[in-house]
Design an enzyme around this catalytic site. Structure first.
Site, PDB file in Angstrom:
ATOM      1  N   VAL A  14       0.820  -1.224   0.000  1.00 60.11           N
ATOM      2  CA  VAL A  14       0.000   0.000   0.000  1.00 60.11           C
ATOM      3  C   VAL A  14       0.852   1.272   0.000  1.00 60.11           C
ATOM      4  CG1 VAL A  14      -1.981  -1.050   1.162  1.00 60.11           C
ATOM      5  CG2 VAL A  14      -0.216   0.058   2.523  1.00 60.11           C
ATOM      6  N   GLY A  15       2.152   1.122   0.279  1.00 58.71           N
ATOM      7  CA  GLY A  15       3.019   2.296   0.277  1.00 58.71           C
ATOM      8  C   GLY A  15       3.626   2.626   1.637  1.00 58.71           C
ATOM      9  N   LYS A  16       3.744   1.638   2.511  1.00 58.12           N
ATOM     10  CA  LYS A  16       4.369   1.888   3.817  1.00 58.12           C
ATOM     11  C   LYS A  16       5.787   2.423   3.648  1.00 58.12           C
ATOM     12  CE  LYS A  16       4.101  -2.347   5.302  1.00 58.12           C
ATOM     13  NZ  LYS A  16       3.391  -2.988   4.182  1.00 58.12           N
ATOM     14  N   THR A  17       6.552   1.791   2.763  1.00 52.17           N
ATOM     15  CA  THR A  17       7.956   2.178   2.592  1.00 52.17           C
ATOM     16  C   THR A  17       8.065   3.592   2.016  1.00 52.17           C
ATOM     17  OG1 THR A  17       8.548  -0.120   2.269  1.00 52.17           O
ATOM     18  CG2 THR A  17      10.124   1.509   1.488  1.00 52.17           C
ATOM     19  N   LYS A  38      13.582  -1.065   9.388  1.00 47.90           N
ATOM     20  CA  LYS A  38      12.749  -2.163   8.892  1.00 47.90           C
ATOM     21  C   LYS A  38      13.292  -3.415   9.574  1.00 47.90           C
ATOM     22  CE  LYS A  38      10.064  -4.388   5.822  1.00 47.90           C
ATOM     23  NZ  LYS A  38       8.634  -4.130   5.544  1.00 47.90           N
ATOM     24  N   SER A  42      11.294  -9.394   4.324  1.00 43.22           N
ATOM     25  CA  SER A  42      11.308 -10.546   3.419  1.00 43.22           C
ATOM     26  C   SER A  42      11.289 -10.013   1.987  1.00 43.22           C
ATOM     27  CB  SER A  42      10.175 -11.514   3.715  1.00 43.22           C
ATOM     28  OG  SER A  42       8.960 -10.864   3.849  1.00 43.22           O
ATOM     29  N   GLU A 116       8.990   0.396  10.353  1.00 40.42           N
ATOM     30  CA  GLU A 116       8.062  -0.159   9.355  1.00 40.42           C
ATOM     31  C   GLU A 116       7.801  -1.627   9.663  1.00 40.42           C
ATOM     32  OE1 GLU A 116       9.000   0.291   5.116  1.00 40.42           O
ATOM     33  OE2 GLU A 116       7.454  -1.209   4.622  1.00 40.42           O
ATOM     34  N   GLY A 117       6.528  -1.974   9.780  1.00 42.01           N
ATOM     35  CA  GLY A 117       6.157  -3.366  10.007  1.00 42.01           C
ATOM     36  C   GLY A 117       6.364  -4.181   8.744  1.00 42.01           C
ATOM     37  N   ALA A 118       5.626  -5.249   8.613  1.00 35.31           N
ATOM     38  CA  ALA A 118       5.666  -6.072   7.400  1.00 35.31           C
ATOM     39  C   ALA A 118       4.209  -6.382   7.088  1.00 35.31           C
ATOM     40  CB  ALA A 118       6.451  -7.349   7.649  1.00 35.31           C
TER      41      ALA A 118
HETATM   42  N1  LIG Z   1       2.731   7.495  -3.984  1.00 32.37           N
HETATM   43  C1  LIG Z   1       3.283   6.610  -4.796  1.00 32.37           C
HETATM   44  N2  LIG Z   1       3.588   6.955  -6.078  1.00 32.37           N
HETATM   45  C2  LIG Z   1       4.143   6.057  -6.911  1.00 32.37           C
HETATM   46  N3  LIG Z   1       4.432   4.784  -6.603  1.00 32.37           N
HETATM   47  C3  LIG Z   1       4.153   4.395  -5.348  1.00 32.37           C
HETATM   48  C4  LIG Z   1       3.572   5.266  -4.384  1.00 32.37           C
HETATM   49  N4  LIG Z   1       3.401   4.599  -3.236  1.00 32.37           N
HETATM   50  C5  LIG Z   1       3.862   3.346  -3.456  1.00 32.37           C
HETATM   51  N5  LIG Z   1       4.319   3.216  -4.720  1.00 32.37           N
HETATM   52  C6  LIG Z   1       4.875   1.998  -5.336  1.00 32.37           C
HETATM   53  O1  LIG Z   1       4.027   0.924  -4.975  1.00 32.37           O
HETATM   54  C7  LIG Z   1       4.785  -0.217  -4.604  1.00 32.37           C
HETATM   55  C8  LIG Z   1       4.482  -0.588  -3.158  1.00 32.37           C
HETATM   56  O2  LIG Z   1       4.901   0.479  -2.310  1.00 32.37           O
HETATM   57  P1  LIG Z   1       5.707   0.181  -0.961  1.00 32.37           P
HETATM   58  O3  LIG Z   1       5.965   1.497  -0.302  1.00 32.37           O
HETATM   59  O4  LIG Z   1       6.871  -0.680  -1.235  1.00 32.37           O
HETATM   60  O5  LIG Z   1       4.571  -0.633  -0.169  1.00 32.37           O
HETATM   61  P2  LIG Z   1       4.687  -1.465   1.198  1.00 32.37           P
HETATM   62  O6  LIG Z   1       5.904  -0.985   1.908  1.00 32.37           O
HETATM   63  O7  LIG Z   1       3.414  -1.163   1.929  1.00 32.37           O
HETATM   64  O8  LIG Z   1       4.751  -2.901   0.793  1.00 32.37           O
HETATM   65  C9  LIG Z   1       6.249   0.160  -4.856  1.00 32.37           C
HETATM   66  O9  LIG Z   1       6.576  -0.235  -6.168  1.00 32.37           O
HETATM   67  C10 LIG Z   1       6.254   1.660  -4.770  1.00 32.37           C
HETATM   68  O10 LIG Z   1       7.288   2.228  -5.539  1.00 32.37           O
HETATM   69 MG   LIG Z   2       7.653  -1.931   2.587  1.00 28.01          MG
END
Ligand SMILES: Nc1ncnc2c1ncn2[C@@H]1O[C@H](COP(=O)(O)OP(=O)(O)O)[C@@H](O)[C@H]1O
Ligand SMILES: [Mg+2]
Length: 239
Positions: A14-17, A38, A42, A116-118
């Site tokens: 969802v974009g946590k990272t 983090k 995984s 950041e969780g997982a």
């Molecule tokens: N605001 C954003 N704009 C563009 N790409 C995004 C955005 N948020 C997340 N992404 C993309 O979506 C994917 C999942 O985001 P990520 O932050 O890694 O999620 P999570 O940490 O919750 O698993 C990644 O490829 C990331 O680059």
């Molecule tokens: Mg992540």
């Protein structure tokens, strides 16, 4: 003074990272020496023989962190599955006591730490007896919940907040991530207000989809600026 938050999501991907890195970058830009960790990664990627925790590599890129990888990540596993299974498949074990100690050390050393969780709150870290929610409770951290903008997100967010409360966890704010302006219809406009009413938790920002950003490809163009504009990052310092 807030020492940190645990960043969770309504789901994996969802974009946590992205939000963790963006917020850390904004705080550092404003003179707050924040870090992001983090503890369990995984789906770590192999680079010339070394397993690299991708999320941490992204924090370093986007937020300019200089700490060595080992200070920002404890466990890393190659299989892109739930941490408990990734550990088993790698012939390893996640030890809750080590995990908690690692996070506490980071929280002690730094002014502000995002953990950041997982996946989401119910994800097993060492196994069913120790989940992301358990880690959060052990660390006595409040939660930030990252949610999707569109259809399905009311339900996922309400369930996440309700599960958090059933664990005695406090949720400080919700951040909606990845809104594509061209795709913003009635659902995307209606969701934030309904989510706030149903959870009693403020939506602290709606971050747009950013074409210059990719965790996997190591691109963070415009991220810190966008988070600075879109998220009430000051409220999170004072909460
Ligand atoms: N605001 C954003 N704009 C563009 N790409 C995004 C955005 N948020 C997340 N992404 C993309 O979506 C994917 C999942 O985001 P990520 O932050 O890694 O999620 P999570 O940490 O919750 O698993 C990644 O490829 C990331 O680059
Ligand atoms: Mg992540």
């Amino acid at each position: 003074m807030v020492k940190g938050y645990l960043v969770t999501g309504t789901d994996t991907g969802v974009g946590k990272t992205v939000i963790t890195a963006g917020l850390t970058g904004v705080w550092r830009r404003h003179g707050v020496p924040a870090v992001a960790i983090k503890p369990v990664q995984s789906g770590a990627v192999l680079h010339s023989g070394d397993l690299i925790p991708e999320d941490v590599a992204f924090y370093r890129l986007a937020a300019g962190l200089n700490e060595p990888l080992d200070e920002l990540n404890l466990y890393r596993f190659a299989p892109a599955v739930s941490p408990h299974l990734a550990a088993t498949l790698s012939g390893e074990k996640v030890l809750p006591a080590r995990l908690v100690h690692f996070c506490r050390e980071a929280l002690r050393r730094h002014r502000l730490t995002l953990v950041e969780g997982a996946g989401g709150l119910g994800v097993p870290l060492s196994g069913p007896q120790f989940t992301v929610a358990d880690l959060c409770r052990e660390l006595a951290l409040s939660l930030l919940v990252v949610a999707r903008p569109g259809l399905g997100s009311i339900n996922h967010t309400v369930l996440t907040v309700s599960y958090a409360r059933s664990y005695g966890l406090e949720v400080t704010g919700i951040i909606i991530n990845g809104l594509r302006p061209e795709a913003a219809g009635p659902t995307e406009k209606d969701n934030p207000g309904v989510i706030e009413t149903m959870t009693g938790v403020p939506v602290l920002g709606i971050v747009p989809y950013l074409p210059g950003v990719s965790v996997e490809e190591g691109r963070a163009r415009g991220l810190v600026d966008a988070v600075e504009r879109a998220v009430d990052w000051r409220a999170l310092l004072e909460a």
